[in-house]
Write a protein that holds these residues in place. Structure first.
Motif, PDB file in Angstrom:
ATOM      1  N   GLU A  97       0.848  -1.185   0.000  1.00 34.83           N
ATOM      2  CA  GLU A  97       0.000   0.000   0.000  1.00 34.83           C
ATOM      3  C   GLU A  97       0.892   1.247   0.000  1.00 34.83           C
ATOM      4  OE1 GLU A  97      -3.337   0.314  -0.198  1.00 34.83           O
ATOM      5  OE2 GLU A  97      -3.422  -1.861  -0.482  1.00 34.83           O
ATOM      6  N   PRO A  98       0.504   2.293  -0.731  1.00 33.58           N
ATOM      7  CA  PRO A  98       1.363   3.474  -0.872  1.00 33.58           C
ATOM      8  C   PRO A  98       1.774   4.110   0.452  1.00 33.58           C
ATOM      9  CG  PRO A  98      -0.423   3.567  -2.460  1.00 33.58           C
ATOM     10  CD  PRO A  98      -0.720   2.410  -1.561  1.00 33.58           C
ATOM     11  N   VAL A 150       2.966   5.212  -7.447  1.00 27.19           N
ATOM     12  CA  VAL A 150       4.127   6.109  -7.382  1.00 27.19           C
ATOM     13  C   VAL A 150       3.679   7.558  -7.177  1.00 27.19           C
ATOM     14  CG1 VAL A 150       6.098   7.035  -8.663  1.00 27.19           C
ATOM     15  CG2 VAL A 150       5.601   4.582  -8.735  1.00 27.19           C
ATOM     16  N   ALA A 151       2.610   7.943  -7.846  1.00 23.16           N
ATOM     17  CA  ALA A 151       2.104   9.312  -7.691  1.00 23.16           C
ATOM     18  C   ALA A 151       1.655   9.578  -6.252  1.00 23.16           C
ATOM     19  CB  ALA A 151       0.952   9.555  -8.662  1.00 23.16           C
ATOM     20  N   VAL A 152       1.010   8.596  -5.635  1.00 25.07           N
ATOM     21  CA  VAL A 152       0.557   8.769  -4.252  1.00 25.07           C
ATOM     22  C   VAL A 152       1.746   8.841  -3.298  1.00 25.07           C
ATOM     23  CG1 VAL A 152      -0.732   7.712  -2.359  1.00 25.07           C
ATOM     24  CG2 VAL A 152      -1.669   7.670  -4.676  1.00 25.07           C
ATOM     25  N   VAL A 153       2.729   7.964  -3.488  1.00 27.34           N
ATOM     26  CA  VAL A 153       3.914   7.989  -2.631  1.00 27.34           C
ATOM     27  C   VAL A 153       4.624   9.327  -2.746  1.00 27.34           C
ATOM     28  CG1 VAL A 153       6.222   7.021  -2.296  1.00 27.34           C
ATOM     29  CG2 VAL A 153       4.263   5.494  -2.596  1.00 27.34           C
ATOM     30  N   ARG A 154       4.789   9.806  -3.959  1.00 26.58           N
ATOM     31  CA  ARG A 154       5.454  11.097  -4.149  1.00 26.58           C
ATOM     32  C   ARG A 154       4.654  12.216  -3.482  1.00 26.58           C
ATOM     33  NH1 ARG A 154       9.256  12.553  -8.099  1.00 26.58           N
ATOM     34  NH2 ARG A 154       8.745  10.740  -9.368  1.00 26.58           N
ATOM     35  N   HIS A 186      -7.994  10.443  -4.157  1.00 23.22           N
ATOM     36  CA  HIS A 186      -9.086   9.507  -4.438  1.00 23.22           C
ATOM     37  C   HIS A 186      -8.958   9.077  -5.898  1.00 23.22           C
ATOM     38  CE1 HIS A 186     -10.821  10.598  -0.607  1.00 23.22           C
ATOM     39  NE2 HIS A 186     -10.700  11.865  -0.938  1.00 23.22           N
ATOM     40  N   GLY A 187      -8.408   7.898  -6.101  1.00 24.41           N
ATOM     41  CA  GLY A 187      -8.167   7.423  -7.454  1.00 24.41           C
ATOM     42  C   GLY A 187      -8.828   6.095  -7.722  1.00 24.41           C
ATOM     43  N   ALA A 222       9.845   6.555 -18.076  1.00 24.98           N
ATOM     44  CA  ALA A 222       9.805   7.865 -18.733  1.00 24.98           C
ATOM     45  C   ALA A 222       8.916   8.847 -17.976  1.00 24.98           C
ATOM     46  CB  ALA A 222       9.314   7.708 -20.171  1.00 24.98           C
ATOM     47  N   ARG A 223       7.866   8.340 -17.357  1.00 23.25           N
ATOM     48  CA  ARG A 223       6.947   9.215 -16.620  1.00 23.25           C
ATOM     49  C   ARG A 223       7.485   9.617 -15.248  1.00 23.25           C
ATOM     50  NH1 ARG A 223       1.635   9.891 -18.157  1.00 23.25           N
ATOM     51  NH2 ARG A 223       0.786   8.478 -19.735  1.00 23.25           N
TER      52      ARG A 223
END
Length: 438
Positions: A97-98, A150-154, A186-187, A222-223
């Protein structure tokens, strides 16, 4: 150039556990890992890179050196016995989990004073999946989840703003909660409130790695990646791969040079080329041949019983092999050239990584050639046998690279970002860094 080391238990060769002097249970003992850390730091290497699979993905009868202790635990112990070397650990985006990952790696980053990196991987395989879920997610779902993960962790790492810690003893104000804010994510895959529980480290937040060779990994890199561990066939192919990934990064609005390309490099060293070749042959003889044939077959997309050790891949099958892509392309290229299965194994086709076999000068030449050709930013060194292969590289190859002016003679900073030449994240703030004792 940049050099990491990737230690795998007794070594990166399947016969390493049987090599005289090697510890066959090294993958489960902290003492060997700590010695790796000391030796790698003596060589001024950028980082230690630890892979991980959260489950037994293969039988232990033939190749017992697979999973090790949990990476962040190993790296925390390493942080205590070192001062400079980076510490990169793998954690799955499929079976975690993030919030937990963000907190765990933030803690490692603070413990190590800004030397942590997170290798985010989309773990697959039915044996591993069965430890967590009833049905293994398909590839598309795993990568969609990984991108959001990754977006949530960042976002969690960035949830502490520049002025989060006030520490005004006179006024009695410890923190400004307006600068330590929930992320309210919220994703599709996650609902995470935040914020995280800890302030930034000296490097802001851990360096983000990705690992693999698939097209989906390239897009994810790349992202979001700042460094990449991969497999490479030769310098020309590596340069082409790096160029494609950098072009994709530009398409996502990132600078093409915003991440490091660090493929694996399996080393077998000897005082002379003849000694190195003999060492490689002896290791090959100690390895389980059937296991190696299995890995070659997997890379070719063929059943193991379709292959004979001392014959080339049958012509009809060889002609039908797909255009070489992914982890098996090294084996595919060797097979298409008509090599026997035994020769494919000897040339590294079972691992997918390029081999450096020879005297120190020869291995240094190979590294320099790739680097000066612009094919790589450096390598992730994978010693054949850990206990003697890593010191051989550090004590005999690194000094040659240093004399040639292509590798550091000392660390210029203390954080992994400084070793890698990466900028601080925008969220990094001096007040928060000062507040944690830097």
């Amino acid at each position: 150039m940049h050099l990491n080391v990737h230690p795998v238990g007794a070594g990166n060769h399947p016969g390493a556990w049987r090599w005289p002097g090697a510890d066959p249970v090294a993958f489960a003992r902290i003492e060997g890992y700590l010695e790796v850390a000391r030796v790698a730091e003596r060589g001024k290497l950028d980082a230690i890179f630890l892979a991980d699979v959260p489950g037994l993905h293969a039988d232990l009868t033939d190749y017992p050196i697979v999973n090790g202790l949990e990476p962040t635990l190993i790296l925390t112990a390493m942080a205590v016995v070192t001062e400079r070397i980076g510490l990169v650990g793998t954690a799955s985006t499929t079976f975690n989990e993030p919030y937990n990952i963000a907190r765990r790696f933030r803690a490692l980053d603070l413990i190590s004073h800004g030397r942590a990196g997170w290798n985010a991987v989309t773990t697959s395989g039915p044996r591993v999946a069965a430890n967590f879920v009833a049905t293994e997610p398909d590839s598309r779902s795993r990568y969609e989840r990984a991108e959001e993960f990754v977006a949530v962790v960042r976002a969690l790492w960035d949830s502490w703003g520049p002025d989060g810690l006030v520490l005004d003893a006179e006024a009695g104000v410890y923190a400004d909660m307006a600068a330590i804010a929930p992320i309210d994510h919220h994703g599709r895959h996650f609902d995470v409130r935040g914020p995280i529980t800890l302030p930034p480290s000296e490097q802001g937040h851990p360096v983000i790695y990705h690992a693999g060779v698939s097209d989906q990994v390239w897009t994810l890199t790349a992202r979001t990646a700042e460094a990449m561990f991969t497999a490479a066939v030769d310098a020309e192919a590596a340069a082409a791969d790096a160029a494609r990934i950098r072009a994709r990064a530009a398409g996502f609005g990132r600078a093409p040079d915003s991440f490091l390309f660090l493929p694996g490099f399996v080393t077998t060293l000897g005082g002379t080329e003849e000694e190195a070749l003999r060492r490689r042959r002896e290791l090959d003889e100690l390895a389980d041949v059937e296991s190696s044939v299995h890995w070659v077959a997997r890379g070719l997309g063929l059943p193991p019983d379709a292959l004979e050790l001392d014959r080339p891949v049958p012509a009809p099958l060889r002609e039908a092999l797909p255009v070489p892509t992914g982890h098996g392309r090294h084996a595919v290229l060797l097979a298409k050239a008509g090599h026997t299965v035994r020769d494919i194994i000897a040339r590294g086709g079972a691992s997918g990584h390029v081999l450096g076999v020879g005297a120190p000068e020869q291995v240094a030449d190979q590294i320099e050639t790739w680097f000066r050709a612009g094919a790589v930013d450096g390598f992730t060194v994978m010693p054949d046998v850990t206990f003697d292969g890593l010191p051989a590289f550090v004590d005999h190859v690194v000094p040659i690279l240093q004399r040639r002016g292509i590798f550091r003679t000392d660390y210029r900073g203390r954080t992994l970002r400084e070793h890698h030449g990466l900028p601080l994240p925008a969220s990094a703030a001096r007040r928060s860094r000062d507040a944690v004792g830097v």
